[in-house]
Structure formats: C-alpha cells, structure tokens
Scaffold this active site. Structure first.
Site, mmCIF file in Angstrom:
data_model
loop_
_atom_site.group_PDB
_atom_site.id
_atom_site.type_symbol
_atom_site.label_atom_id
_atom_site.label_comp_id
_atom_site.label_asym_id
_atom_site.label_seq_id
_atom_site.Cartn_x
_atom_site.Cartn_y
_atom_site.Cartn_z
ATOM 1 N N ASP A 105 3.221 9.785 -0.509
ATOM 2 C CA ASP A 105 2.041 9.018 -0.110
ATOM 3 C C ASP A 105 1.770 7.963 -1.176
ATOM 4 O OD1 ASP A 105 -0.171 8.451 1.481
ATOM 5 O OD2 ASP A 105 -0.821 10.533 1.589
ATOM 6 N N HIS A 118 0.797 -1.233 0.000
ATOM 7 C CA HIS A 118 0.000 0.000 0.000
ATOM 8 C C HIS A 118 0.826 1.278 0.000
ATOM 9 C CE1 HIS A 118 -4.057 -1.757 0.811
ATOM 10 N NE2 HIS A 118 -3.277 -2.805 1.039
HETATM 11 C C1 GDG Z 1 -2.012 3.942 3.598
HETATM 12 C C2 GDG Z 1 -1.090 4.693 2.630
HETATM 13 C C3 GDG Z 1 -2.910 4.616 0.917
HETATM 14 C C4 GDG Z 1 -8.674 9.798 8.800
HETATM 15 N N1 GDG Z 1 -9.176 10.491 9.819
HETATM 16 C C5 GDG Z 1 -10.330 9.908 10.157
HETATM 17 C C6 GDG Z 1 -10.541 8.821 9.311
HETATM 18 N N2 GDG Z 1 -9.510 8.785 8.488
HETATM 19 C C7 GDG Z 1 -9.372 7.816 7.383
HETATM 20 C C8 GDG Z 1 -9.567 8.509 6.068
HETATM 21 C C9 GDG Z 1 -8.887 7.555 5.114
HETATM 22 C C10 GDG Z 1 -7.809 6.930 5.986
HETATM 23 O O1 GDG Z 1 -8.084 7.269 7.331
HETATM 24 C C11 GDG Z 1 -6.446 7.475 5.644
HETATM 25 O O2 GDG Z 1 -6.069 6.927 4.409
HETATM 26 P P1 GDG Z 1 -4.900 7.545 3.549
HETATM 27 O O3 GDG Z 1 -4.917 6.882 2.231
HETATM 28 O O4 GDG Z 1 -5.118 9.013 3.455
HETATM 29 O O5 GDG Z 1 -3.562 7.282 4.356
HETATM 30 P P2 GDG Z 1 -2.865 6.077 5.236
HETATM 31 O O6 GDG Z 1 -3.592 5.829 6.490
HETATM 32 O O7 GDG Z 1 -1.452 6.509 5.406
HETATM 33 O O8 GDG Z 1 -2.955 4.770 4.299
HETATM 34 C C12 GDG Z 1 -1.905 5.516 1.649
HETATM 35 C C13 GDG Z 1 -3.702 3.764 1.889
HETATM 36 O O9 GDG Z 1 -2.836 3.049 2.781
HETATM 37 C C14 GDG Z 1 -4.583 2.744 1.155
HETATM 38 O O10 GDG Z 1 -3.832 1.921 0.314
HETATM 39 O O11 GDG Z 1 -3.810 5.460 0.206
HETATM 40 O O12 GDG Z 1 -1.064 6.152 0.720
HETATM 41 O O13 GDG Z 1 -0.193 5.533 3.340
HETATM 42 O O14 GDG Z 1 -9.748 6.540 4.678
HETATM 43 O O15 GDG Z 1 -10.945 8.651 5.840
HETATM 44 N N3 GDG Z 1 -11.632 8.037 9.364
HETATM 45 C C15 GDG Z 1 -12.541 8.326 10.339
HETATM 46 N N4 GDG Z 1 -12.394 9.359 11.208
HETATM 47 C C16 GDG Z 1 -11.303 10.161 11.162
HETATM 48 O O16 GDG Z 1 -11.174 11.084 11.968
HETATM 49 N N5 GDG Z 1 -13.639 7.574 10.424
#
Ligand code: GDG
Length: 511
Positions: free
Chosen positions: A404, A193
């Site tokens: 990212d 990921h």
């Molecule tokens: C890894 C990779 C890749 C955040 N705050 C809240 C909340 N979130 C959720 C968001 C989103 C998730 O967390 C974060 O996803 P990201 O993709 O932005 O980043 P990583 O956690 O670093 O994920 C990344 C991912 O894996 C998938 O392959 O995209 O690049 O680093 O879904 O919505 N959710 C809730 N409350 C919050 O306050 N419910």
C-alpha cells in the site's frame, strides 16, 4: 496534535502556496473531478456531487482560496450539460471561485486507459504483482491518447499565463513530458500515490522507458516513501541511463533536473475529530457497539476498498486462526469489515469479491451461533461522518495490506479515536507503518502470527492502549502539512529548463 490545535489547516497551505508562487496560476490535473454533475429525478434537475476522497476535499479549499483551474475527467452524466463551449464550468456552484475543465472519455477510453492500462497494468505492477498485469497494445495506445488530451488541456489553460501545474497519480504518467515539450517555462510537479516497485519488477513493463521519460519531465516528483523514491531513481538510472544524484535526490537528463522526493500523505484530522465528536456521536457509538459487539466483548473493524492489494483474504484467515486456536474469543469478538466495491468491471476484482464472500460465509458457518455472527461484511460505501463514528467505536482496527502506498484508513482510525482505547494492527507493507510506530505491526502473509498478534491486541491493558494510540494521535500530521511541505519544496526548486530533445522524442504522440 491535540483536538484543540487541529483546525483551519487549509489556511497554512494557502499561505505556503502564495509564498512559493505569488502571482501564478495553479493548475491541478487528476483523473477524478472534484464536482460531478448528475441528472436528478425531476426533468431537467441537475445535482452536484461533492468531493469524496481525502485529497480532493483537501485540494478544493485551496483552489477556492487561490483560484486557478482543475482539469479532470468529466464523469458525471450531466457534466456536459453545464460546461461552456471550452468544456469549462465554474465551481463550487454556490460560490464560483475556480474553473473546472473537463476531459471527455468515451467507453473505449474508460475500458482501455482507465480500467486497462492504469488499473490492469500500472496498478498491479506498482503493487508488486506483475503476474496480475494485463499487457495489451490497445490499452497503451489509449493511455497515450488520453494523456495527450489531458496535456492539451493543460496547454490550453496555461496559454499566456504564468502557471504551475500539479499532476496527480498513475493515470497521468506521460502528460508531464507532453506539456514540457511545448511549454518548458512551466513548473511541473507530480505526486505518485501508489508504490513505485523495485527495478526487477518495473522492468517487466514494455513501456518502461516512456513511463520514466514522462515522469522525469517534472521539476518535482513526489512519492509516499523514501524506498519508492529510491526505486524510481534506480529505474531511471538503469533503464534510461540518466544521471542520478542520490544525496541531492535528483535525476538529470541533459540540463533538465527532476527532483525526486518523498512526502507521506495524510488526512484532514480536523474533519475526523469533528465527525467522531459531533452531537449524537456518543449515542451512535453505543448503538453500534450494542448492534455488533457481544456483551462484554470487543469490536474489530476493517475498512478497505475491495482490492487485492488490501489483503482481505489474509485478514480473514488471521481471524479464522484466532477463533480456531483461542475458542474463548468465539462469541466475544466480532469483525465488521467495510468492503467498498471497486473497479467491478475487472475480472481480478470480481474474483476477489467472490473469494472474500466465500471466506466470510465459511467463517460464519464454522463459528457462528444463533446469537452471534463472527464477521459482518458491509459491501457498500458509508457516509464519511458514519465512518468516523465507526472508527471511534472500534476496539481494534485491522489493516492487512499486502502492499500500500500509504493507507489512509490507519490514520483516520488514529484521528477518530478520541477516547483513546482502540488498538491499531497495521501491515508492515503499508506505507503508513513507517510513521505509525506505535501500531502493532503484522505480516499478513503469516496468518498464525497475525492471529496471535490479534490476541495480544485483545488482551492489551487499557493503559497501554491509551499510551500507544495517544502517542500516534500526537504525532499525526495533517494533509495540509503535506501540501504545505510540497509547495515549500517545489517553490525552492522552481524554474524549468527545456526538455532535452531525446527525452521529448521518447514520448510517442497521442492522437
Ligand atoms: C490510494 C493508495 C494512499 C473507504 N471506505 C469508505 C470510505 N473509504 C475511504 C477511506 C479512505 C479511502 O477511502 C481509502 O484510502 P486508502 O489510503 O486506504 O487507499 P486507496 O483508495 O487505495 O488510496 C493509498 C492513497 O491513495 C492516498 O495517497 O494512501 O496507499 O492506494 O480515505 O476513508 N469513505 C467513505 N465511506 C466508506 O465506506 N466515506
């Protein structure tokens, strides 16, 4: 995608899986589990915590439909109380349809495998931050041991069956080779990921060969972007001397072929639209805007885990520049930044939190008035339905990642913008930038240019806002398309040759 079209996404995935692997058992292996059992407040009461992340909640309906096994760390405090003697529990509790097989981690495992090797070595290395890596032999030793434990569970759960095994992420780089060494007949796939860095960064790893060998044992290895795929192939070629065919996207070690591909992940579009338009959502949007947005002004939103890869200080510096250079936005633009605490036991994360808090305090002190606070830092996780409403309410969503893999927040904002009036500012260093071409691309390392682009976004006419966000909403693909595409590709290349002896030998024994 239109709102009406988005729906029933998982049906297509079930079909794609059955078409590729009819009659075979699906085994998913990930660090995090889809259901966590926790002790409630009453004596003996056990509560079940539901899937939280996007991937977990997309995989869960698939497993419910096709059955199979999910192997993961049993992280809930009541997890051990509900499993049978084989560490298995049937889930979901109300309609048991697949098996969750739990792996137990003690405090040393958590500190060294999870917080140590995975999150203080692989995470910074793969985010191009070798200076932040912490190399400790005890981390590596425990990473191997825990990977061996996951691999043993796979061997257990697949004994006497035709199974296909799907590993997730950087916690499990060695497990595929450990499984293939004993069960060369199984078809193995892995999705990574996070980014895969260029050779010049990856070769810093003292365990580069072992990590590459572990992953090359897969039949299919997926990355988010073609550049990560290319970096991996280059590393395998240069450090292990394997034969790489870039046209075919393969790395061949003797007679084992690992197909290396890119599959940009996405979100469950349907869920975000549903939450953003649920009854009462419009009133919530109004209330949120009333609370945070100055009269006649605009609301900017950031949603990130508190992680140094997300560029939070850089984002704040760009806003600082904006309020300093364009004082007319003082009192007319508010930033709401959700910063969910993450990996808080790691020093670098603690330092980042302090730095972000200090910057927020300074900005609020510099520009704030009795009536207006420039930045609201929300240091807690919000319920998912509330997040969708916040995305809908925002005029700008700002993603400033320094690196990212994808960044799902950018896609969630696009999906939730049902009124089509928000602008997305997206770091060019987030994987999502390759697809979301109608976002305003920013370079988080350049606060002045970033600040000027924020101003462009604030002054963008509604017509152009609608054109951009509308185009992105139409082009947005769902996580179910992503899964279906992986199964199609995997089904097409399935089959497995034994792992060559030299590659199997490169993988050290765990316990
Ligand atoms: C890894 C990779 C890749 C955040 N705050 C809240 C909340 N979130 C959720 C968001 C989103 C998730 O967390 C974060 O996803 P990201 O993709 O932005 O980043 P990583 O956690 O670093 O994920 C990344 C991912 O894996 C998938 O392959 O995209 O690049 O680093 O879904 O919505 N959710 C809730 N409350 C919050 O306050 N419910």
């Amino acid at each position: 995608m239109t709102d009406a079209e988005a729906g029933g996404g998982s049906r297509g995935v079930v079909q794609a899986f059955r078409q590729a692997f009819e009659g075979e058992q699906l085994v998913v292996v990930s660090n995090r589990e889809p259901y966590e059992h926790r002790w409630g407040e009453d004596v003996g009461e056990i509560r079940v915590k539901r899937p939280a992340g996007g991937l977990t909640s997309a995989l869960d309906p698939l497993l419910q439909a096709v059955g199979g096994v999910w192997i993961a760390w049993g992280s809930g405090d009541a997890d051990a109380a509900v499993v049978d003697e084989e560490d298995r529990v049937r889930v979901p509790p109300e309609e048991e349809s697949y098996t969750l097989r739990r792996i137990w981690l003690d405090q040393h495992d958590v500190n060294r495998y999870y917080l140590g090797f995975a999150n203080q070595f692989l995470w910074p290395l793969c985010h191009y931050r070798p200076a932040l890596t912490r190399v400790r032999s005890r981390y590596w030793e425990r990473y191997r041991r825990v990977n061996r434990r996951f691999a043993d569970a796979v061997l257990d759960e697949t004994r006497g069956t035709d199974s296909v095994v799907w590993f997730q992420d950087y916690h499990l780089a060695l497990a595929p080779a450990l499984v293939r060494a004993r069960r060369p007949d199984l078809s193995l796939a892995h999705f990574w990921h996070i980014p895969w860095p260029p050779l010049e960064i990856f070769e810093v790893s003292p365990q580069a060969e072992d990590l590459l060998g572990g992953l090359l044992a897969n039949d299919l290895l997926g990355f988010q972007l073609p550049s990560h795929q290319e970096h991996f192939l280059h590393c395998a070629e240069a450090l292990l001397g394997v034969a790489v065919d870039r046209g075919a996207g393969t790395a061949t070690v003797d007679d084992h072929v690992c197909h290396v591909r890119s599959f940009p992940i996405s979100i469950d579009i349907d869920t975000f639209i549903r939450d953003a338009t649920a009854s009462g959502a419009e009133e919530s949007v109004d209330r949120l805007r009333e609370r945070y947005c100055p009269p006649g002004g605009q609301l900017a939103l950031g949603v990130d885990r508190m992680d140094y890869s997300k560029g939070l200080p850089e984002k704040l510096k760009a806003f600082d520049f904006l309020w300093e250079r364009y004082p007319e936005y003082r009192g007319r633009l508010t930033l709401v930044q959700v910063g969910v605490p993450s990996r808080t036991d790691i020093e670098a994360y603690d330092e980042l939190t302090q730095k972000v808090e200090r910057l927020v305090w300074e900005i609020n002190d510099r520009y704030g008035t009795a009536e207006w606070q420039p930045v609201h830092l929300i240091k807690q996780s919000l319920p998912a339905d509330r997040l969708a409403v916040l995305y809908r309410a925002a005029d700008l969503c700002v993603v400033a990642s320094l690196r990212d893999g994808m960044n799902l927040v950018a896609k969630e904002f696009v999906a939730s913008q049902v009124d089509e009036r928000g602008v997305l500012l997206l770091s060019r260093f987030a994987g999502a930038a390759a697809e979301l071409r109608h976002a305003i691309q920013v370079n988080p390392y350049d606060p002045e240019d970033f600040g000027r682009l924020l101003r462009d976004a604030l002054t963008m006419p509604q017509e152009e806002r609608a054109r951009r966000i509308g185009a992105m909403r139409r082009e947005l693909r769902s996580i179910y398309d992503w899964m279906a595409e992986i199964f199609e590709e995997w089904g097409g290349i399935r089959g497995g040759a034994p792992l060559p002896d030299d590659l199997a030998a490169a993988i050290p024994d765990g316990d």
